[in-house]
Design an enzyme around this catalytic site. Structure first.
Site: not given
Length: 711
Positions: A288-289, A291-292, A505
């Site tokens: 998805p996303g 540019g189709k 971290e």
């Protein structure tokens, strides 16, 4: 019989009429000619004697004895002569004249005097007129009321009958999936009436109110009635796409494949002269996303042809036959507008495998298969479709002859992301520190839609802070917001929890800095974001987007183990927390991929192990190999952090003082050259919290000019 009578009698009816028109035009052109007037009256007396009387009584033309003879002939032919039988004048019909008076008038006109009647001589010219109101019967209020109610009741009954008849016909055609000829939809007219059954729920009330937001246009007026927009035949109204290939970025290979489609639509003879045929269907696949849909619009815009757009879900309804009818209507309209493009977005909604569908749901797909490649050919109609689930499509739909060209639209690489970022940043006010290439490298895995959202979020952050330009810090903040969530500044954490997060971290960061093949660090933070209490984000280099080496996979496992090992070294094995669950999950997934998919295990060998067809013995070997790899990684990291324990304390102290550190700042902290004023808004004492952590150089508290501002 005279000459005129002979001529008129010998002519047919249409010729007689034409001859009369000529004679009338002749005497009207010369009113003083008695001969022309006489010729017309003689011809007129044969068919319309009453018209002769009218012409002579008009006093518009000169009267001669021959004219008056024709006048008397007309009186006799029409029996008007009987009106003058009463000599008293009281029964002389409308004129109130006697025969003697008529003869005097004729003589007067023949002598050349005005024969017009004097006032009072007849009813045509009275001396005066008296208007007398007729006697009106007295009205009855109750009678008038009953008559009015009866009239309204009759009108209501007639309208009700017509409405019920129309409703019954409409329901009949709607239920059969047909449309009568008189209901042929035009632009802006509903294809089905507002009382279609599908618009109402089980209790007979509208499923959606008429004030649904999508039914109103920008000025607040209803754009369409209360029924859904899909009830309009929008396939009859093609769109004119304004997009071109200049608006498509980050997928050059897919764009190059589609340029052939554009060339065919512009110059079809170039391909057909050698007997070649362009593919009938083009299937765009990818995440998805990427540019189709934009690619399909760009093809239509470049070719300058009509663009029919439909979503796959619009074909399916609860009534049998509706979907197949809409497919037929769409392709029928496309054939009339050929050459054109038909684009079906999310085609997996209608083109899924028929093995998994009900019988009535297959009809829509079957109709689509026939329209694309059946007995009738669609010349000049190119079908484009997009889907994220290519594996779910029916094989009959993706075979050659239908969707015989599959264009992959993958996530953009670093060059594609750079191109997309330049496109979205071109009209934005940017600060000098914005580096699109650096942003492209830090946004690995982002789609074009996510990059657009990244730039938009950065612009919103700038507007919220009343800034005139977008800075690199704002883009970085937008990236963290998209990837990790909003910074949870209101979350209250105990000093002990912050201390444990800082060491956790720091362990990740130190392992990443001291392990070959590890991804570069972007930043480390102990500020809660989303569901995490802290994190170390990293940046992918260009090569890792396409292939990953065994060294890099092992390094990823080691980095995941860094937080858990740091907790055990500083706080002891009994005080480790559940905060490393996501790290262990990621490490296990990477190790299992190395063993089962990549063939990077000496015990299993270069074999692809499938989870579906695996024996229990092989599964045991896989589990044992994965456990061995994770234990070895834990031991390596424990040895590394034991040696780097002093650096672990320095980095944890810096995170507690500044909350967030970039890669350069982490390197300065480890080198003892970091200079920045700690955050003054902390609610805890770092010195009291850390206690005696060994020999460490005290940091010099001096503001660094390069330090990014903290909100």
């Amino acid at each position: 019989m005279n000459r005129v009578d002979t001529v008129l009698t010998s002519l047919p009816m249409w010729a007689r009429q034409r001859q009369l028109q000529k004679l009338q035009a002749a005497y009207e052109a010369d009113p003083t000619s008695t001969d022309k007037f006489l010729a017309y009256l003689q011809a007129l007396n044969k068919s319309k004697p009453a018209e002769v009387i009218k012409q002579v009584d008009s006093h518009k033309f000169n009267a001669s004895p021959a004219v008056m003879v024709e006048y008397f002939r007309a009186l006799v032919a029409t029996d008007r002569i009987a009106e003058y039988a009463d000599e008293s004048g009281t029964g002389a019909g409308e004129s109130h004249r006697s025969l003697s008076q008529l003869m005097k008038d004729v003589q007067t006109r023949v002598d050349g005097e005005d024969g017009a009647e004097a006032p009072g001589q007849s009813i045509k010219r009275p001396l005066h007129i008296v208007l007398q109101e007729a006697q009106r019967k007295p009205s009855n209020f109750f009678v008038d009321l009953v008559r009015g109610l009866a009239w309204y009741l009759l009108t209501f009954l007639l309208l009700s009958v017509f409405f019920l008849l129309g409703s019954g016909l409409a329901r009949r055609y709607a239920g059969a999936g047909l449309r009568p000829a008189g209901m042929a939809s035009q632009i802006g007219t509903p294809a089905t009436p507002s009382f279609a059954p599908k618009e109402y729920n089980k209790i007979g009330t509208p499923a959606t109110p008429s004030f649904a937001p999508k039914e109103y246009n920008k000025i607040g007026m209803p754009a369409t009635p209360s029924f859904a927009p899909k009830e309009y035949n929008k396939e009859d109204i093609p769109e004119k796409s304004q997009k071109t290939f200049k608006d498509v970025r980050g997928c050059d290979e897919a764009k190059a494949e589609l340029e052939e489609i554009v060339e065919y639509l512009k110059h079809p003879e170039k391909f057909t002269r050698l007997g070649g045929k362009l593919p009938k269907g083009v299937l765009l696949t990818g995440p998805p996303g990427t540019g189709k849909t934009l690619l399909a619009k760009a093809v239509a815009g470049e070719a300058g042809v009509p663009f029919f757009f439909r979503a796959g879900s619009e074909f399916e309804e609860m009534f049998v036959g509706v979907g197949s009818r809409r497919v037929r209507s769409l392709f029928a309209a496309a054939k009339k507008k050929a050459p054109c493009i038909v684009f079906i977005d999310e085609i997996d909604a209608v083109g899924g495998s028929r093995k998994q569908w009900d019988n009535h749901s297959r009809k829509t797909l079957n109709q689509l298969l026939v329209e694309m490649d059946g007995f009738e050919e669609n010349q000049g109609v190119i079908v484009m479709a997009a889907t994220n689930l290519q594996e779910t499509l029916d094989p009959a739909l993706t075979r050659p002859g239908r969707f015989d060209r599959h264009v992959a639209v993958p996530l953009p690489d670093v060059r594609g992301r750079l191109d997309i970022l330049k496109y979205y940043l071109q009209n934005k006010p940017l600060a000098p520190d914005i580096d699109p290439e650096l942003i492209a490298r830090r946004t690995a895995g982002f789609s074009g839609a996510e990059l657009s959202n990244l730039v938009n979020e950065a612009a919103l952050i700038a507007a919220k802070n009343n800034k005139d330009t977008i800075t690199a810090y704002m883009v970085d903040e937008a990236r963290d917001k998209i990837m990790m969530g909003v910074e949870r500044k209101s979350m209250v954490l105990s000093p002990e929890s912050l201390k444990l997060t800082a060491y956790h971290e720091s362990g990740h960061a130190l392992v990443a800095l001291n392990t070959a093949g590890a991804k570069p660090i972007h930043k480390a933070t102990i500020m809660p974001r989303g569901h995490a209490l802290g994190m170390v984000t990293m940046t992918l280099d260009g090569d890792r987007e396409y292939k990953i080496t065994k060294q890099q996979l092992v390094a990823d496992i080691d980095v995941c183990m860094g937080g858990r090992v740091a907790e055990s070294i500083i706080f002891g094995e009994d005080q480790v927390t559940s905060g490393a669950s996501s790290d262990l999950q990621q490490a296990t997934r990477t190790a299992r991929g190395m063993v089962m998919q990549y063939g990077m295990s000496d015990e299993i060998g270069p074999v692809y192990v499938s989870g579906d067809n695996t024996s229990s013995e092989t599964e045991k070997k896989v589990d044992a190999e994965v456990g061995r790899m994770l234990r070895e990684a834990y031991a390596r990291v424990q040895e590394l952090l034991t040696v780097k324990e002093a650096d672990l304390h320095r980095l944890a102290r810096a995170l507690l003082e500044h909350e967030t550190l970039t890669l350069n700042e982490i390197k300065e902290v480890l080198a003892g050259t970091f200079q920045r004023t700690p955050i003054a808004s902390k609610t805890y004492d770092v010195e009291a919290l850390l206690g005696d952590v060994g020999e460490m150089p005290e940091p010099v508290h001096q503001q660094s000019p390069e330090a990014p501002p903290r909100s």
